[in-house]
Design a protein around this motif. Sequence first.
Motif, PDB file in Angstrom:
ATOM      1  N   ALA A 107       0.817  -1.212   0.000  1.00 34.62           N
ATOM      2  CA  ALA A 107       0.000   0.000   0.000  1.00 34.62           C
ATOM      3  C   ALA A 107       0.853   1.266   0.000  1.00 34.62           C
ATOM      4  N   THR A 108       1.913   1.280   0.818  1.00 30.82           N
ATOM      5  CA  THR A 108       2.763   2.468   0.866  1.00 30.82           C
ATOM      6  C   THR A 108       3.547   2.639  -0.429  1.00 30.82           C
ATOM      7  N   THR A 109       3.940   1.529  -1.039  1.00 29.28           N
ATOM      8  CA  THR A 109       4.633   1.612  -2.321  1.00 29.28           C
ATOM      9  C   THR A 109       3.715   2.166  -3.393  1.00 29.28           C
ATOM     10  N   ALA A 110       2.465   1.687  -3.411  1.00 31.71           N
ATOM     11  CA  ALA A 110       1.501   2.192  -4.387  1.00 31.71           C
ATOM     12  C   ALA A 110       1.252   3.684  -4.191  1.00 31.71           C
ATOM     13  N   SER A 111       1.194   4.129  -2.940  1.00 32.98           N
ATOM     14  CA  SER A 111       1.003   5.554  -2.661  1.00 32.98           C
ATOM     15  C   SER A 111       2.178   6.370  -3.180  1.00 32.98           C
ATOM     16  N   ARG A 112       3.387   5.860  -2.950  1.00 29.23           N
ATOM     17  CA  ARG A 112       4.575   6.562  -3.427  1.00 29.23           C
ATOM     18  C   ARG A 112       4.566   6.675  -4.944  1.00 29.23           C
ATOM     19  N   ALA A 121       1.963   6.627  -6.917  1.00 32.16           N
ATOM     20  CA  ALA A 121       0.902   7.530  -7.349  1.00 32.16           C
ATOM     21  C   ALA A 121       1.357   8.980  -7.276  1.00 32.16           C
ATOM     22  N   ILE A 122       2.065   9.312  -6.190  1.00 32.21           N
ATOM     23  CA  ILE A 122       2.573  10.676  -6.042  1.00 32.21           C
ATOM     24  C   ILE A 122       3.607  10.980  -7.117  1.00 32.21           C
ATOM     25  N   ALA A 123       4.513  10.020  -7.359  1.00 31.14           N
ATOM     26  CA  ALA A 123       5.548  10.215  -8.371  1.00 31.14           C
ATOM     27  C   ALA A 123       4.934  10.371  -9.752  1.00 31.14           C
ATOM     28  N   ALA A 124       3.896   9.585 -10.052  1.00 29.28           N
ATOM     29  CA  ALA A 124       3.254   9.668 -11.362  1.00 29.28           C
ATOM     30  C   ALA A 124       2.596  11.034 -11.564  1.00 29.28           C
ATOM     31  N   ALA A 125       1.953  11.537 -10.521  1.00 28.61           N
ATOM     32  CA  ALA A 125       1.305  12.848 -10.630  1.00 28.61           C
ATOM     33  C   ALA A 125       2.344  13.945 -10.874  1.00 28.61           C
ATOM     34  N   ARG A 126       3.470  13.884 -10.179  1.00 28.26           N
ATOM     35  CA  ARG A 126       4.499  14.901 -10.350  1.00 28.26           C
ATOM     36  C   ARG A 126       5.171  14.784 -11.708  1.00 28.26           C
ATOM     37  N   ALA A 127       5.353  13.542 -12.179  1.00 26.13           N
ATOM     38  CA  ALA A 127       5.971  13.351 -13.486  1.00 26.13           C
ATOM     39  C   ALA A 127       5.080  13.901 -14.592  1.00 26.13           C
ATOM     40  N   ASP A 179       3.371  16.384 -14.414  1.00 26.63           N
ATOM     41  CA  ASP A 179       3.510  17.844 -14.375  1.00 26.63           C
ATOM     42  C   ASP A 179       4.920  18.275 -14.788  1.00 26.63           C
ATOM     43  N   GLY A 180       5.708  17.319 -15.293  1.00 23.82           N
ATOM     44  CA  GLY A 180       7.037  17.645 -15.796  1.00 23.82           C
ATOM     45  C   GLY A 180       8.154  17.535 -14.778  1.00 23.82           C
ATOM     46  N   GLU A 181       7.877  17.050 -13.569  1.00 22.20           N
ATOM     47  CA  GLU A 181       8.888  16.962 -12.518  1.00 22.20           C
ATOM     48  C   GLU A 181       9.051  15.510 -12.085  1.00 22.20           C
ATOM     49  N   LEU A 182      10.279  14.992 -12.165  1.00 23.84           N
ATOM     50  CA  LEU A 182      10.549  13.653 -11.673  1.00 23.84           C
ATOM     51  C   LEU A 182      10.964  13.754 -10.219  1.00 23.84           C
ATOM     52  N   ALA A 183      10.154  13.202  -9.337  1.00 21.61           N
ATOM     53  CA  ALA A 183      10.439  13.236  -7.906  1.00 21.61           C
ATOM     54  C   ALA A 183       9.996  11.907  -7.311  1.00 21.61           C
ATOM     55  N   GLY A 184      10.074  11.797  -6.014  1.00 24.89           N
ATOM     56  CA  GLY A 184       9.709  10.555  -5.358  1.00 24.89           C
ATOM     57  C   GLY A 184      10.900   9.641  -5.199  1.00 24.89           C
ATOM     58  N   GLU A 185      10.658   8.326  -5.222  1.00 22.66           N
ATOM     59  CA  GLU A 185      11.705   7.337  -4.953  1.00 22.66           C
ATOM     60  C   GLU A 185      11.678   6.246  -6.002  1.00 22.66           C
ATOM     61  N   LEU A 186      12.842   5.881  -6.492  1.00 19.40           N
ATOM     62  CA  LEU A 186      13.008   4.782  -7.440  1.00 19.40           C
ATOM     63  C   LEU A 186      13.736   3.661  -6.710  1.00 19.40           C
ATOM     64  N   ILE A 187      13.147   2.465  -6.674  1.00 16.88           N
ATOM     65  CA  ILE A 187      13.711   1.345  -5.917  1.00 16.88           C
ATOM     66  C   ILE A 187      14.231   0.292  -6.892  1.00 16.88           C
ATOM     67  N   ILE A 188      15.526  -0.017  -6.766  1.00 25.99           N
ATOM     68  CA  ILE A 188      16.198  -0.923  -7.691  1.00 25.99           C
ATOM     69  C   ILE A 188      16.920  -2.010  -6.900  1.00 25.99           C
ATOM     70  N   ALA A 189      16.815  -3.247  -7.354  1.00 24.41           N
ATOM     71  CA  ALA A 189      17.601  -4.347  -6.787  1.00 24.41           C
ATOM     72  C   ALA A 189      18.618  -4.780  -7.824  1.00 24.41           C
ATOM     73  N   ALA A 215      10.320  -8.812  -5.285  1.00 19.72           N
ATOM     74  CA  ALA A 215       9.589  -8.700  -6.550  1.00 19.72           C
ATOM     75  C   ALA A 215       8.109  -9.020  -6.357  1.00 19.72           C
ATOM     76  N   ARG A 216       7.817 -10.083  -5.591  1.00 19.00           N
ATOM     77  CA  ARG A 216       6.418 -10.467  -5.379  1.00 19.00           C
ATOM     78  C   ARG A 216       5.659  -9.419  -4.564  1.00 19.00           C
ATOM     79  N   GLN A 217       6.353  -8.784  -3.639  1.00 19.72           N
ATOM     80  CA  GLN A 217       5.706  -7.773  -2.805  1.00 19.72           C
ATOM     81  C   GLN A 217       5.362  -6.510  -3.582  1.00 19.72           C
ATOM     82  N   GLY A 218       5.915  -6.380  -4.763  1.00 19.46           N
ATOM     83  CA  GLY A 218       5.642  -5.186  -5.557  1.00 19.46           C
ATOM     84  C   GLY A 218       6.398  -3.965  -5.086  1.00 19.46           C
ATOM     85  N   THR A 219       7.475  -4.169  -4.316  1.00 17.09           N
ATOM     86  CA  THR A 219       8.220  -3.026  -3.777  1.00 17.09           C
ATOM     87  C   THR A 219       9.326  -2.558  -4.708  1.00 17.09           C
TER      88      THR A 219
END
Length: 302
Positions: free
Chosen positions: A71-76, A78-84, A86-96, A137-141
């Motif tokens: 749920a918290t990942t989905a919220s993050r 959603a916020i990043a998508a809205a800002r993107a 609007d032309g701004e890349l913000a939020g958090e990108l999670i990479i393994a 990966a399964r957790q969607g994080t």
Amino acid sequence: MNLRQYEYALAVAEEGSMTAAAERLRITQPSLSQQIGALEKHLGVQLFTRTPSGVTVTMAGRAFLAEAKIATTASRRAIAAARAADGELAGELIIAVHMGLGARQLPQALGQLRNRHPKLQVTLHEEPDPADMERLARQGTLDMVLVHRIPAGCTFDTHRLGEEAYVAVLPKGHPRLSDGAALRLEDLASEGWIRFRRASLLDDYLARTLADAGLSPQTVARASQISTAVRLVSQGLGVTVVPASAIPEGFEELACPLVPALTEPVLVGMRRNPGSAETAMLDHLNQQNWCGTGLLCQPATA
């Protein structure tokens, strides 16, 4: 009940302590305890067992936290998508990323991404065990993975970047370094080997490679980091085989190409319907050199 309480509960579980979680969240410990108590009251279950040394997660807590993380990942996102939009890349990108993979290319790509999008944060999960990678990966994080093989059960779209070459690393003064010729694994059969922590993907790869060659050399030491293994080799403890790009700067002279060449594909996995941050990161990764060091961009010959 709100997402903030979810984040509080996740922090308590990760820290194993109300006090440590409160310090990390920059709130008071009584306030955090009150929020966790309110969440538990709303759910009607106990999420944590309080002990003199901290807290442990209950069975109900583990079930709740797995979904809270999603749920918290989905919220993050959603916020990043809205800002993107609007032309701004913000939020958090999670990479393994697998151990040693892209040790030079990934920092370069992240640096370029940071220069263009300074408000975008990146979290790296380095060297997770295969089971941990699959769980994340399964957790969607995860937004992206940089791997040789896409984790089992993962629904990511796959993009091939190139290949990672492996090289032998020999001690300073080793006679096989002076002639510059490529080595066969059989040439190292009598040497002591520096291996890696058991169950790591890199050590599994070495074990399979040696077994396929019918070799069982002596293991003289194990390391959890490639840079440590290379430094151990440089001091004469033994030899090893590692991804070419993972050799620390200043130790390239200890690398020797292998024949037949050992390579593995370099893959990026991205969640379906990626956001602008993932797409931008993929563009920067595609700009990197994925054929190993300059020495190894040409096919090795005997």
